[in-house]
Design an enzyme around this catalytic site. Structure first.
Site, PDB file in Angstrom:
ATOM      1  CG  ASP A   1      -2.305   0.727   0.805  1.00  0.00           C
ATOM      2  OD1 ASP A   1      -2.261   1.946   0.576  1.00  0.00           O
ATOM      3  OD2 ASP A   1      -3.343   0.057   0.733  1.00  0.00           O
TER       4      ASP A   1
ATOM      5  CG  ASP B   1       2.739   4.331  -7.257  1.00  0.00           C
ATOM      6  OD1 ASP B   1       1.770   3.622  -7.649  1.00  0.00           O
ATOM      7  OD2 ASP B   1       2.943   5.489  -7.660  1.00  0.00           O
ATOM      8  CG  MET B   2      -0.994   0.223  -7.805  1.00  0.00           C
ATOM      9  SD  MET B   2      -2.629  -0.449  -7.582  1.00  0.00           S
ATOM     10  CE  MET B   2      -3.610   1.048  -7.560  1.00  0.00           C
TER      11      MET B   2
ATOM     12  CE  LYS C   1     -11.884  -8.577   0.104  1.00  0.00           C
ATOM     13  NZ  LYS C   1     -11.771  -7.397   0.947  1.00  0.00           N
TER      14      LYS C   1
ATOM     15  CG  HIS D   1     -14.471  -0.897  -7.593  1.00  0.00           C
ATOM     16  ND1 HIS D   1     -15.399  -1.390  -6.714  1.00  0.00           N
ATOM     17  CD2 HIS D   1     -13.506  -0.347  -6.817  1.00  0.00           C
ATOM     18  CE1 HIS D   1     -15.023  -1.144  -5.480  1.00  0.00           C
ATOM     19  NE2 HIS D   1     -13.882  -0.515  -5.520  1.00  0.00           N
TER      20      HIS D   1
END
Ligand SMILES: C[S@@+](CC[C@H](N)C(=O)[O-])C[C@H]1O[C@@H](n2cnc3c(N)ncnc32)[C@H](O)[C@@H]1O
Length: 363
Positions: free
Chosen positions: A232, A252-253, A266, A270
């Site tokens: 995260d 940072d993804m 998860k 969205h």
């Protein structure tokens, strides 16, 4: 001159007109359903019924909630609407009881280990969300440069879950974060019971955007052999409790995701645009081994399905995302396109759980 439409509407019958008028009243006044629910939470009705042993009369509620007795006839009308819309149950002698929905709103009661969902209702019915929705028509008319702000950003000049919201209204920002946590944490118990094949045989997992690690810890508790990373942002990881159960990684993804046999996203995608989802999933693909070595991405998110009894709920959740974020809810075709554009070869919907789907995506 405008072309004459070939679809001339036949004049409605009297029965149709009467029905149409009543339908318009219902559509225009439907906002009172969530307002009644909000009022029930603010008054503490679900909690009062629970403390009353699960069933209470109108007078019990007036007394327990310390309301002026003169308000009893008005409360009775609110309770009638709440019962008719499925928030409470009632019987012919005027006893009100909880149903699963209102049980989720009882203060301090953990449902399957999860907190009350009251904050979520208070967040979604807050004036910030209402005003953002009321700004939709203006937002549609504006030709705004990319990146397109959401109506929420356009109306309030602040972004949900970011510093700008905390500056605008610290109390509401706190409520919105509590709502997000309640929303996100609920349901992992069901996923673990219904889809244990997802985690069987897995040696390592990265929960991408795993927040405070609640979900990852539930997984490790059920499958203690899995080595679990929680990725995260630094501001979140800095506050996470380090109890050694999971390995927190601040990062940072969009730049890098800690490698593991499986990456889980998860209730993340969205929130993001299609292009962002493709970038995030491409980073996930870099972090997993080949399919033969068990590499996969686990995506848990809504799968909009017009044949589902939850279709209307899914559409409301989609418009809620449109009003408040830059993301959207997606159907299976949308997911397929995103997975393929991110470089994956195949996917499987492992299970549909309510409005959501649990998907495995293979490199
Ligand atoms: C909706 S929550 C995710 C819920 C979580 N997966 C769960 O199921 O409980 C979104 C999370 O994404 C994190 N996040 C946002 N942008 C990020 C980024 N670029 N890299 C890593 N984490 C990010 C946020 O800090 C937040 O904790």
């Amino acid at each position: 001159m405008a072309a004459k439409s070939s679809h001339t509407m036949t004049i409605p019958t009297d029965a149709e007109l009467v029905q149409a008028q009543a339908d318009l009243w219902r559509h225009s006044l439907s906002y009172l359903t969530p307002m009644a629910l909000r009022c029930a939470i603010q008054l503490g009705i679900p909690t009062a019924i629970h403390r009353h042993g699960g069933a209470a009369s109108l007078i019990d509620l007036v007394t327990t909630l310390s309301l002026p007795p003169s308000k009893a006839p008005f409360l009775s009308r609110l309770l009638r609407l709440l019962s008719t819309t499925g928030v409470l149950a009632s019987n012919e002698v005027g006893i009100y009881s909880l149903v699963p929905l209102s049980y989720l709103l009882v203060d301090g009661v953990l449902v399957d280990g999860d907190a009350s969902q009251a904050a979520l209702v208070l967040c979604l019915t807050s004036r910030y969300h209402m005003e953002a929705a009321m700004g939709l028509a203006d937002w549609f008319k504006k030709d705004i440069a990319q990146p397109l702000p959401s109506p929420f950003e356009d109306v309030h000049g602040a972004t949900l879950f970011e510093e700008s919201m905390a500056v605008l209204d610290p109390e509401s920002d706190k409520l919105f974060n509590e709502a997000l946590a309640a929303h996100d944490h609920m349901g992992i118990g069901t996923i673990l019971r219904e889809c244990h094949g997802l985690f069987n045989g897995l040696q390592s997992l990265t929960d991408c955007c795993g927040g405070d690690g609640t979900t990852a810890k539930a997984i490790v508790k059920a499958f203690p052999h899995i080595k679990c990373n929680v990725l995260d942002l630094p501001k979140v990881v800095d506050k996470a409790p380090s109890d050694g159960l999971v390995n927190y990684v601040a990062g940072d993804m969009f730049h890098s995701i800690p490698p593991a046999q499986a990456i889980m996203v998860k209730l993340v995608l969205h929130f993001w645009s299609d292009d962002d989802c493709i970038n995030i999933l491409a980073q996930c693909k870099k972090a997993i081994p080949s399919r033969e070595a068990g590499g996969k991405v686990i995506v848990i998110d809504m799968v909009v399905d017009s044949s589902s009894p939850m279709f209307e709920t899914q559409l409301l959740m989609d418009v809620a995302m449109m009003v408040c974020t830059r993301g959207r809810q997606r159907d299976e075709n949308d997911w397929n396109a995103i997975f393929m554009k991110a470089g994956f070869s195949d996917y499987k919907i492992v299970k549909k759980l309510g409005a959501r789907g649990v998907m495995e995506v293979y490199p």
